[in-house]
Design a protein around this motif. Structure first.
Motif, PDB file in Angstrom:
ATOM      1  N   ASN A 142       0.848  -1.190   0.000  1.00  0.00           N
ATOM      2  CA  ASN A 142       0.000   0.000   0.000  1.00  0.00           C
ATOM      3  C   ASN A 142       0.880   1.234   0.000  1.00  0.00           C
ATOM      4  OD1 ASN A 142      -1.945  -1.767   2.311  1.00  0.00           O
ATOM      5  ND2 ASN A 142      -2.610  -1.329   0.258  1.00  0.00           N
ATOM      6  N   HIS A 143       0.494   2.201  -0.785  1.00  0.00           N
ATOM      7  CA  HIS A 143       1.152   3.495  -0.743  1.00  0.00           C
ATOM      8  C   HIS A 143       0.314   4.399   0.139  1.00  0.00           C
ATOM      9  CE1 HIS A 143       3.441   2.938  -4.799  1.00  0.00           C
ATOM     10  NE2 HIS A 143       3.666   1.979  -3.936  1.00  0.00           N
ATOM     11  N   LEU A 144       0.967   5.125   1.025  1.00  0.00           N
ATOM     12  CA  LEU A 144       0.296   6.051   1.921  1.00  0.00           C
ATOM     13  C   LEU A 144       0.726   7.460   1.550  1.00  0.00           C
ATOM     14  CD1 LEU A 144      -1.379   6.798   4.423  1.00  0.00           C
ATOM     15  CD2 LEU A 144       0.654   6.328   5.815  1.00  0.00           C
ATOM     16  N   TYR A 145      -0.259   8.317   1.298  1.00  0.00           N
ATOM     17  CA  TYR A 145      -0.010   9.707   0.948  1.00  0.00           C
ATOM     18  C   TYR A 145      -0.635  10.590   2.023  1.00  0.00           C
ATOM     19  CZ  TYR A 145       0.898   7.713  -3.648  1.00  0.00           C
ATOM     20  OH  TYR A 145       1.391   6.957  -4.684  1.00  0.00           O
ATOM     21  N   LEU A 146       0.168  11.421   2.657  1.00  0.00           N
ATOM     22  CA  LEU A 146      -0.317  12.402   3.628  1.00  0.00           C
ATOM     23  C   LEU A 146      -0.215  13.760   2.949  1.00  0.00           C
ATOM     24  CD1 LEU A 146       1.551  11.126   6.823  1.00  0.00           C
ATOM     25  CD2 LEU A 146      -0.757  10.533   6.043  1.00  0.00           C
ATOM     26  N   LYS A 147      -1.374  14.392   2.727  1.00  0.00           N
ATOM     27  CA  LYS A 147      -1.398  15.640   1.955  1.00  0.00           C
ATOM     28  C   LYS A 147      -2.209  16.713   2.666  1.00  0.00           C
ATOM     29  CE  LYS A 147      -1.148  13.444  -2.578  1.00  0.00           C
ATOM     30  NZ  LYS A 147      -1.715  13.363  -3.908  1.00  0.00           N
ATOM     31  N   ASN A 148      -1.660  17.905   2.705  1.00  0.00           N
ATOM     32  CA  ASN A 148      -2.379  19.096   3.157  1.00  0.00           C
ATOM     33  C   ASN A 148      -3.025  18.918   4.526  1.00  0.00           C
ATOM     34  OD1 ASN A 148      -1.798  20.278   0.614  1.00  0.00           O
ATOM     35  ND2 ASN A 148      -3.549  19.230  -0.252  1.00  0.00           N
ATOM     36  N   LEU A 149      -2.265  18.425   5.495  1.00  0.00           N
ATOM     37  CA  LEU A 149      -2.834  18.256   6.821  1.00  0.00           C
ATOM     38  C   LEU A 149      -1.777  18.453   7.897  1.00  0.00           C
ATOM     39  CD1 LEU A 149      -3.444  14.609   7.878  1.00  0.00           C
ATOM     40  CD2 LEU A 149      -2.266  15.105   5.795  1.00  0.00           C
ATOM     41  N   SER A 150      -2.277  18.630   9.112  1.00  0.00           N
ATOM     42  CA  SER A 150      -1.415  18.749  10.283  1.00  0.00           C
ATOM     43  C   SER A 150      -1.710  17.576  11.191  1.00  0.00           C
ATOM     44  CB  SER A 150      -1.689  20.059  11.030  1.00  0.00           C
ATOM     45  OG  SER A 150      -1.329  21.156  10.238  1.00  0.00           O
ATOM     46  N   LEU A 151      -0.667  16.864  11.582  1.00  0.00           N
ATOM     47  CA  LEU A 151      -0.811  15.744  12.504  1.00  0.00           C
ATOM     48  C   LEU A 151       0.067  16.005  13.712  1.00  0.00           C
ATOM     49  CD1 LEU A 151      -0.653  12.675  10.068  1.00  0.00           C
ATOM     50  CD2 LEU A 151      -2.683  13.711  11.085  1.00  0.00           C
TER      51      LEU A 151
END
Length: 172
Positions: A142-151
């Motif tokens: 699986n590819h995981l993309y984290l975009k335009n967010l604050s964690l």
């Protein structure tokens, strides 16, 4: 021999023209086109996400009031992605599997030639702005993309590809 080859060539041209004018070629072409249905589900409370299967997961933030899961069901002949999810105790579990039945003989050469189907299936989880998750976990392939967010204080576990774009990650 030349006469036989010429006869069969003319016969093939005749059947091709006949199929074109009667619409049979369009029927075969329609069977070879993919159809896509989009699904959306919102959740009241979401703390963590686990993801497995054959698709890619995008986690982003946007103009939503509740966490929103969006996925498509793309069907191409007998192959499609089957995406399932469950929410228990704030943990959203998502699986997305490619279901591929063997090609069948039903309409012509295009049916026979389309034995292999490639999809680029993406499941998107959109979080309300200024919200976070406790953990995000993906399985292998699986590819995981984290975009335009604050964690903040989020555990991210992935066994494969991770891409971060325009994200603020604090204690991740």
């Amino acid at each position: 021999v030349l006469g036989i080859a010429l006869s069969f060539s003319l016969l093939g041209i005749f059947f091709g023209v006949f199929g074109y004018y009667t619409g049979d070629i369009d029927d075969i072409r329609a069977k070879a086109e993919a159809t896509t249905q989009k699904y959306t589900k919102t959740f009241d409370k979401l703390d963590s996400v686990t993801f497995s299967g054959d698709s890619n997961l995008v986690v982003t933030s946007g103009n939503v009031t509740k966490p929103t899961l969006t996925y498509t069901k793309t069907t191409y002949q007998t192959a499609y992605y089957d995406t399932n999810y469950s929410l228990k105790d704030g943990v959203l579990s998502i699986t997305s599997q490619l279901k591929d039945k063997k090609a069948h003989i039903s309409g012509g050469l295009l049916d026979l030639a389309s034995n292999t189907v490639l999809f680029n299936d993406v499941v998107t989880l959109t979080l309300p702005k200024n919200s976070s998750l406790k953990s995000i976990s993906t399985a292998i392939n699986n590819h995981l993309y984290l975009k335009n967010l604050s964690l903040k204080d989020t555990t991210v576990e992935t066994e494969d590809y991770l891409e971060v774009t325009n994200a603020n990650l604090d204690n991740v």
